[in-house]
Design a protein around this motif. Structure first.
Motif, short mmCIF file in Angstrom:
data_model
loop_
_atom_site.label_atom_id
_atom_site.label_comp_id
_atom_site.label_asym_id
_atom_site.label_seq_id
_atom_site.Cartn_x
_atom_site.Cartn_y
_atom_site.Cartn_z
N VAL A 166 4.99 -5.04 2.16
CA VAL A 166 4.10 -4.41 2.89
C VAL A 166 2.95 -3.74 1.76
CG1 VAL A 166 3.11 -2.97 4.65
CG2 VAL A 166 5.33 -4.10 5.13
N ALA A 167 3.34 -3.27 0.76
CA ALA A 167 2.48 -2.47 -0.36
C ALA A 167 1.65 -3.90 -0.82
CB ALA A 167 3.06 -1.93 -1.19
N ASP A 168 2.46 -4.79 -0.99
CA ASP A 168 1.75 -6.01 -1.79
C ASP A 168 0.58 -6.51 -0.91
OD1 ASP A 168 3.25 -5.71 -3.99
OD2 ASP A 168 4.73 -7.37 -3.49
N VAL A 169 0.81 -6.60 0.45
CA VAL A 169 -0.13 -7.24 1.25
C VAL A 169 -1.55 -6.26 1.34
CG1 VAL A 169 -0.73 -7.91 3.66
CG2 VAL A 169 1.70 -8.39 2.74
N ILE A 170 -1.02 -4.98 1.26
CA ILE A 170 -2.25 -3.87 1.28
C ILE A 170 -2.90 -4.02 0.31
CG2 ILE A 170 -2.90 -1.51 1.40
CD1 ILE A 170 -0.35 -1.11 3.31
N ASN A 171 -2.18 -4.11 -1.03
CA ASN A 171 -3.09 -4.15 -2.24
C ASN A 171 -4.05 -5.32 -2.41
OD1 ASN A 171 -2.50 -1.81 -3.66
ND2 ASN A 171 -0.25 -2.63 -4.31
N GLN A 172 -3.26 -6.51 -1.97
CA GLN A 172 -4.13 -7.76 -1.99
C GLN A 172 -5.30 -7.84 -0.83
OE1 GLN A 172 -1.77 -11.28 -1.45
NE2 GLN A 172 0.06 -10.21 -2.79
N LEU A 215 -5.24 0.69 3.81
CA LEU A 215 -5.22 1.55 2.41
C LEU A 215 -3.96 1.87 2.12
CD1 LEU A 215 -8.47 3.77 3.05
CD2 LEU A 215 -8.25 1.61 1.72
N MET A 216 -3.64 2.04 0.90
CA MET A 216 -2.34 2.54 0.76
C MET A 216 -1.77 3.70 1.13
SD MET A 216 0.37 1.06 -0.99
CE MET A 216 -0.63 -0.40 -1.64
N ARG A 217 -2.54 4.82 1.52
CA ARG A 217 -2.54 5.93 1.94
C ARG A 217 -1.87 5.89 3.24
NH1 ARG A 217 -8.77 7.78 2.66
NH2 ARG A 217 -8.96 6.74 4.65
N ASP A 218 -2.18 4.67 3.85
CA ASP A 218 -1.72 4.38 5.42
C ASP A 218 -0.37 3.53 5.51
OD1 ASP A 218 -3.95 5.45 6.36
OD2 ASP A 218 -5.30 3.65 5.99
N LEU A 219 0.39 3.55 4.10
CA LEU A 219 1.42 2.77 4.21
C LEU A 219 2.62 3.12 5.03
CD1 LEU A 219 3.31 0.29 2.79
CD2 LEU A 219 3.76 1.93 0.95
N ASP A 220 2.82 4.64 5.03
CA ASP A 220 3.89 5.04 6.00
C ASP A 220 3.66 4.99 7.67
OD1 ASP A 220 5.60 5.77 3.97
OD2 ASP A 220 4.52 7.71 3.74
N LEU A 221 2.35 4.80 7.88
CA LEU A 221 1.89 4.62 9.31
C LEU A 221 2.22 2.84 9.69
CD1 LEU A 221 -1.13 6.80 9.53
CD2 LEU A 221 1.26 7.42 10.36
N LEU A 222 1.86 2.03 8.74
CA LEU A 222 1.95 0.92 9.02
C LEU A 222 3.09 -0.03 8.88
CD1 LEU A 222 -1.35 0.07 6.91
CD2 LEU A 222 -1.11 -0.56 9.21
N ILE A 223 4.05 0.73 8.19
CA ILE A 223 5.58 0.06 7.88
C ILE A 223 6.27 -0.15 9.38
CG2 ILE A 223 7.85 0.34 7.19
CD1 ILE A 223 6.47 1.04 4.49
#
Length: 199
Positions: free
Chosen positions: A125-131, A89-97
Motif C-alpha cells: 500500500v505504501a508503494d502505491v501511495i509513493n507512486q 499521503l504517507m501520513r494517511d497510511l494507517d487510515l488507508l490500510i
C-alpha cells in the motif's frame, strides 16, 4: 503484443492480436520474475489463451472472471468532481490500510492480509501511495472515498480498488470521487481510463 506488467499491483495486461509465440515468450518472462502474478486482464480470448500457457506453472486461481465487463472513459466525466479527493499521503497510511483491506475483502471474499504478511501488505500500500497512484478523501481521520490506479501505459490506465464506507454509500461520494480521479489520470497518466465492472 502483450504490452504491460505493473510491478506495483502484480497485474499483467494484454493488447489484442497476440501470437502464440509472443504469448509463450511473455509467459516465460513472467515465470522468470521473482514476483507472482495476481491478475491477468484483457480481451477474454487473449487472456484465456494466455492462461492456458501459464496454467501448468501457476497455483489454482481464486476466481476466473471470464465475463467481467470493462468500463471505458476517454473524455471528461459528466459528473462534477469532488475537489476534496487528492493523491494520498504517507501520513494517511494507517487510515488507508483498513479501507484497502475492506475493499479487497468485499470484492474477492478473502482478506489480502491472509495471503501475505501484514508488513508486506503495508509495504505494498505504501508503494502505491509513493507512486502517487492512490487517491482519497479523508475527513476527521475517516476515509470517505479511496481509489487506486493500477496498470498504466501512455495510452490507457486502469482504475481499481474503488471504495466508500458502507454507511456513506449512495451519497455520490463514489461518482464524484471517480470523476476527480479520471480527470487527474487523463492529465498525468493516460488519455483513456478503464475500470472493471462488478456485476
Amino acid at each position: 503484443e502483450i504490452v504491460s506488467r505493473d510491478w506495483s499491483s502484480d497485474v499483467c495486461s494484454s493488447d489484442l492480436n497476440t501470437s502464440e509465440k509472443s504469448q509463450i515468450q511473455y509467459a516465460q518472462y513472467l515465470l522468470d520474475q521473482p514476483k507472482r502474478i495476481s491478475s491477468i486482464v484483457g480481451n477474454k480470448e487473449e487472456v484465456m489463451s494466455f492462461w492456458q500457457i501459464l496454467k501448468p506453472f501457476m497455483p489454482t486461481p481464486r476466481e476466473i472472471r471470464s465475463t467481467q465487463p470493462l468500463l471505458v472513459i476517454d473524455d471528461a466525466p459528466l459528473v462534477a468532481p469532488d475537489n476534496f479527493v487528492q493523491p494520498a499521503l504517507m501520513r494517511d497510511l494507517d487510515l488507508l490500510i483498513p479501507a484497502c483491506v475492506s475493499m479487497f475483502t468485499e470484492e474477492v471474499g478473502v482478506s489480502p492480509v491472509g495471503e501475505i504478511s501484514e508488513k508486506s501488505y503495508r509495504n505494498r500500500v505504501a508503494d502505491v501511495i509513493n507512486q502517487r497512484k492512490m487517491f482519497a478523501r479523508i475527513e476527521n481521520n475517516q476515509v470517505i472515498f479511496k481509489v487506486e490506479i493500477g496498470v498504466s501505459t501512455n495510452k490507457v490506465c486502469q482504475i481499481q480498488g474503488v471504495w466508500v464506507p458502507p454507511h456513506l454509500r449512495g451519497r455520490n461520494f463514489g461518482k464524484a470521487g471517480m470523476a476527480s480521479v479520471v480527470n487527474f489520470a487523463r492529465q498525468n497518466f493516460a488519455p483513456k481510463e478503464i475500470g472493471r465492472a462488478h456485476v
